[in-house]
Design a protein around this motif. Structure first.
Motif, mmCIF file in Angstrom:
data_model
loop_
_atom_site.group_PDB
_atom_site.id
_atom_site.type_symbol
_atom_site.label_atom_id
_atom_site.label_comp_id
_atom_site.label_asym_id
_atom_site.label_seq_id
_atom_site.Cartn_x
_atom_site.Cartn_y
_atom_site.Cartn_z
ATOM 1 N N PRO A 209 12.938 -1.806 10.085
ATOM 2 C CA PRO A 209 12.316 -2.463 8.927
ATOM 3 C C PRO A 209 10.931 -1.945 8.603
ATOM 4 C CG PRO A 209 12.425 -3.958 10.807
ATOM 5 C CD PRO A 209 13.244 -2.753 11.165
ATOM 6 N N GLY A 210 10.213 -1.422 9.607
ATOM 7 C CA GLY A 210 8.870 -0.901 9.370
ATOM 8 C C GLY A 210 8.866 0.499 8.779
ATOM 9 N N ASP A 211 10.032 1.159 8.760
ATOM 10 C CA ASP A 211 10.153 2.505 8.202
ATOM 11 C C ASP A 211 11.628 2.766 7.910
ATOM 12 O OD1 ASP A 211 9.682 5.064 7.364
ATOM 13 O OD2 ASP A 211 9.108 5.858 9.324
ATOM 14 N N PRO A 212 12.208 2.053 6.932
ATOM 15 C CA PRO A 212 13.653 2.155 6.709
ATOM 16 C C PRO A 212 14.092 3.432 6.029
ATOM 17 C CG PRO A 212 12.668 0.727 5.059
ATOM 18 C CD PRO A 212 11.569 1.070 6.034
ATOM 19 N N GLY A 213 13.185 4.126 5.346
ATOM 20 C CA GLY A 213 13.531 5.297 4.559
ATOM 21 C C GLY A 213 13.880 4.898 3.138
ATOM 22 N N PRO A 214 13.656 5.794 2.160
ATOM 23 C CA PRO A 214 13.897 5.452 0.755
ATOM 24 C C PRO A 214 15.324 5.007 0.472
ATOM 25 C CG PRO A 214 12.681 7.515 0.940
ATOM 26 C CD PRO A 214 13.105 7.152 2.324
ATOM 27 N N GLY B 60 0.820 -1.204 0.000
ATOM 28 C CA GLY B 60 0.000 0.000 0.000
ATOM 29 C C GLY B 60 0.853 1.252 0.000
ATOM 30 N N GLN B 61 2.025 1.171 0.628
ATOM 31 C CA GLN B 61 3.021 2.245 0.651
ATOM 32 C C GLN B 61 4.395 1.580 0.552
ATOM 33 O OE1 GLN B 61 2.981 5.732 1.249
ATOM 34 N NE2 GLN B 61 0.746 5.925 1.228
ATOM 35 N N TRP B 62 5.351 2.247 -0.085
ATOM 36 C CA TRP B 62 6.683 1.651 -0.192
ATOM 37 C C TRP B 62 7.350 1.501 1.168
ATOM 38 C CZ3 TRP B 62 8.647 -1.315 -3.691
ATOM 39 C CH2 TRP B 62 8.181 -1.229 -5.014
ATOM 40 N N LYS B 63 6.949 2.269 2.162
ATOM 41 C CA LYS B 63 7.528 2.107 3.496
ATOM 42 C C LYS B 63 7.160 0.761 4.113
ATOM 43 C CE LYS B 63 5.921 4.069 7.165
ATOM 44 N NZ LYS B 63 5.490 5.051 8.195
ATOM 45 N N ASP B 64 6.127 0.093 3.583
ATOM 46 C CA ASP B 64 5.706 -1.218 4.091
ATOM 47 C C ASP B 64 6.493 -2.359 3.455
ATOM 48 O OD1 ASP B 64 3.530 -0.226 5.755
ATOM 49 O OD2 ASP B 64 2.464 0.193 3.899
ATOM 50 N N TRP C 248 9.838 -4.553 17.344
ATOM 51 C CA TRP C 248 10.542 -5.231 16.266
ATOM 52 C C TRP C 248 10.655 -4.397 14.988
ATOM 53 C CZ3 TRP C 248 13.622 -9.299 16.334
ATOM 54 C CH2 TRP C 248 13.576 -10.133 17.448
ATOM 55 N N LEU C 249 9.681 -3.543 14.732
ATOM 56 C CA LEU C 249 9.678 -2.811 13.466
ATOM 57 C C LEU C 249 10.125 -1.370 13.571
ATOM 58 C CD1 LEU C 249 6.291 -4.001 11.873
ATOM 59 C CD2 LEU C 249 8.604 -4.887 11.446
ATOM 60 N N TYR C 250 9.928 -0.739 14.730
ATOM 61 C CA TYR C 250 10.085 0.710 14.799
ATOM 62 C C TYR C 250 11.024 1.198 15.900
ATOM 63 C CZ TYR C 250 5.855 0.324 11.956
ATOM 64 O OH TYR C 250 4.939 -0.011 10.984
ATOM 65 N N THR C 251 11.702 0.313 16.611
ATOM 66 C CA THR C 251 12.572 0.723 17.710
ATOM 67 C C THR C 251 14.026 0.377 17.396
ATOM 68 O OG1 THR C 251 10.787 0.332 19.299
ATOM 69 C CG2 THR C 251 13.030 0.509 20.184
ATOM 70 N N PRO C 252 14.945 1.357 17.419
ATOM 71 C CA PRO C 252 16.355 1.052 17.163
ATOM 72 C C PRO C 252 16.919 0.132 18.244
ATOM 73 C CG PRO C 252 15.933 3.423 17.047
ATOM 74 C CD PRO C 252 14.716 2.792 17.639
ATOM 75 N N GLY C 253 17.914 -0.657 17.871
ATOM 76 C CA GLY C 253 18.555 -1.557 18.817
ATOM 77 C C GLY C 253 18.010 -2.971 18.722
ATOM 78 N N ARG C 254 18.801 -3.925 19.193
ATOM 79 C CA ARG C 254 18.386 -5.324 19.124
ATOM 80 C C ARG C 254 17.362 -5.613 20.220
ATOM 81 N NH1 ARG C 254 22.571 -10.397 19.647
ATOM 82 N NH2 ARG C 254 22.502 -9.755 21.853
ATOM 83 N N PRO C 255 16.185 -6.125 19.857
ATOM 84 C CA PRO C 255 15.171 -6.436 20.871
ATOM 85 C C PRO C 255 15.684 -7.469 21.877
ATOM 86 C CG PRO C 255 14.195 -6.429 18.686
ATOM 87 C CD PRO C 255 15.682 -6.344 18.489
ATOM 88 N N ASP C 256 15.293 -7.293 23.114
ATOM 89 C CA ASP C 256 15.652 -8.230 24.178
ATOM 90 C C ASP C 256 14.654 -9.377 24.163
ATOM 91 O OD1 ASP C 256 16.261 -9.623 26.471
ATOM 92 O OD2 ASP C 256 16.417 -7.846 27.745
#
Length: 499
Positions: free
Chosen positions: A390-395, A339-343, A463-471
């Motif tokens: 990954p949920g909003d990587p930027g162009p 629906g959007q390239w950000k997806d 997982w998609l929108y927070t920087p850093g490795r998830p705990d």
């Protein structure tokens, strides 16, 4: 249908206005369609004001000079009253006709053609746009690059997200899918492979010239429409459901690479049937794949029904995992578009996870083992990889490894959190509900929550929108707000298409 207003009707309306005292409201004048469809990453891609139903693309290609001449006919429906329409197109244009009348056209940018019809277009009416053009695509630069790739024996029109600009005018965004007829005239001995079903196979049309024609009946995004022109060893077969299978291998491949490519791509029919057991029925009526010369393009792409692979992918042996990835896109990315390239993670994360599922079924490593390796070894906590969202990587990072690997980790941990039964029900509902359409991350989340009964806000945010490795030791899964029930799954699967 265009409204018809005769003199008698006009007079009657005027009389009624006087006699009955009706105030005649001023009718809004037609306006140009917008130069973009509304994508947050690529605001000038696609166009507003119309919806394309079909492209008829007729080309003549001269391999010795890379000259391309063509006529593309676009059948569309106006979604507003229009005084002008935009087309995404970069080649030199000779003429444009709209609804059988010559139209004027100007360039708004190097990839934006503004067409002004002789008569305004009314909302809801059928529109026919005919564009004639003649250019050398490999010499045309738009937005700072060219996507058309001239090869030693022909050319490739294969790229993402931009490729249509260099060979046909279009409404260039995944949310405006259409059916296609692609017909190409080339010199004898040159082959043309494209999407869908062949309707004319090397039929002589002129002395020393053959015509190749392909048809895609199912809705298809513009960037998934491709041409591979050159010298190929081509194989034809039929799948169990009667669908044509076409595979092609560039003759410039050395014997060992060609053998490894065939050992991989010739399993496409098997892999599609396997994927259908995981993701739901295959949406299309053709199958196959194309392997180009080594480093002709440098990547593989999930072109609809017939992915295109660079020969370099098979120089170290067979690569079934890559074939699985591109064929999984037939569900995630092709049948269900963005629906959007950000997806983009909805494409690449799920296609990458399909590789893990295949590995698990082939006893080459479980999805848990692969996820552990990706999380702990391939990308340690200090890796900048974890700073890409990954949920909003930027162009600029649309195809960053994090979109693929962290996207796949997101899918894997969703599976672990909701359980296999709900997880595979979510996948089946997603692909059936949005078949031939498109979807966004919020829509996927809503469907997953409906089926699982779980609030996934915290999980997806991590997982998609927070920087850093998830705990992995901290649960981001909320307690279900209500018990799960199978009627929710059934309702999700029957939800009407939004696009």
């Amino acid at each position: 249908m265009r409204p018809m207003l005769g003199r008698t009707v006009a007079v009657t309306a005027a009389v009624l206005t006087v006699v009955l005292g009706i105030q005649a409201g001023a009718q809004a004048a037609p306006t140009p369609g917008s130069p973009g469809i509304g994508d947050v990453y690529y605001p000038e891609y696609g166009n507003g004001g119309y919806d394309v139903g079909h492209y008829d693309i007729r080309l003549r290609y001269y391999p010795d000079t890379d000259r391309l001449t063509g006529t593309t006919t676009i059948l569309a429906t106006a979604t507003q009253d229009l005084s002008a329409v935009n087309l995404d197109f970069a080649l030199a244009t000779q003429s444009v006709r709209v609804n059988n009348r010559a139209a004027t056209f100007t360039r708004q940018s190097d990839h934006e053609l503004v067409v002004t019809p002789a008569r305004p277009i009314t909302k809801g009416s059928q529109v026919t746009i005919v564009v004639q053009y003649d250019d050398i695509p490999s010499q045309v630069v738009a937005s700072g690059f060219t996507s058309w790739n001239r090869t030693a024996d022909g050319a490739l029109a294969v790229n993402e997200p931009e490729i249509a600009w260099w060979w046909y005018p279009s409404n260039d965004h995944p949310t405006d899918k259409a059916s296609f007829d692609v017909s190409v005239l080339v010199p004898d001995g040159v082959e043309v492979i494209s999407n869908g079903t062949p309707t004319r196979w090397a039929q002589q049309a002129l002395v020393d010239w053959d015509r190749w024609s392909w048809r895609q009946e199912r809705p298809q995004a513009t960037y998934l429409t491709f041409l591979a022109i050159g010298d190929f060893d081509t194989y034809r077969d039929t799948s169990a459901d009667g669908s044509p299978i076409v595979t092609a291998y560039n003759t410039r491949l050395d014997a060992t690479t060609a053998a490894a490519a065939r050992a991989s791509v010739e399993r496409s029919d098997e892999i599609i049937d396997w994927a259908a057991g995981k993701f739901g029925p295959y949406a299309f009526t053709a199958r196959g794949g194309v392997v180009t010369g080594i480093n002709d393009q440098g990547f593989a792409l999930e072109t609809q029904t017939r992915p295109v692979y660079d020969g370099v992918s098979f120089t170290r042996g067979s690569n079934n995992s890559l074939v699985v990835h591109e064929l999984a896109h037939q569900w995630f990315g092709d049948s269900v578009a963005l629906g959007q390239w950000k997806d983009i993670w909805l494409n690449e994360g799920f296609a990458s996870y399909a590789q893990w599922l295949w590995s698990e079924d082939q006893n080459e490593g479980t999805a848990d083992e692969i996820a552990d390796y990706v999380y702990s070894v391939a990308h340690p906590a200090s890796d900048p990889f974890w700073q890409v969202l990954p949920g909003d990587p930027g162009p600029a990072r649309l195809f960053h490894n994090a979109v693929y690997d962290r996207g796949a980790l997101t899918v894997h941990h969703l599976r672990k959190l909701v359980g296999d039964e709900d997880f595979f029900a979510i996948l089946a509902a997603w692909t059936s509900t949005n078949r031939d359409g498109d979807g966004t991350t919020p829509e996927f989340q809503a469907l997953a929550e409906k089926i699982s009964g779980v609030d996934l806000d915290g999980f997806l945010q991590t997982w998609l929108y927070t920087p850093g490795r998830p705990d992995l030791g901290i649960s981001t899964l909320s307690v279900p707000s209500e018990p799960k029930s199978w009627h929710l799954i059934e309702a999700a699967g029957q939800q009407a298409h939004r696009h």
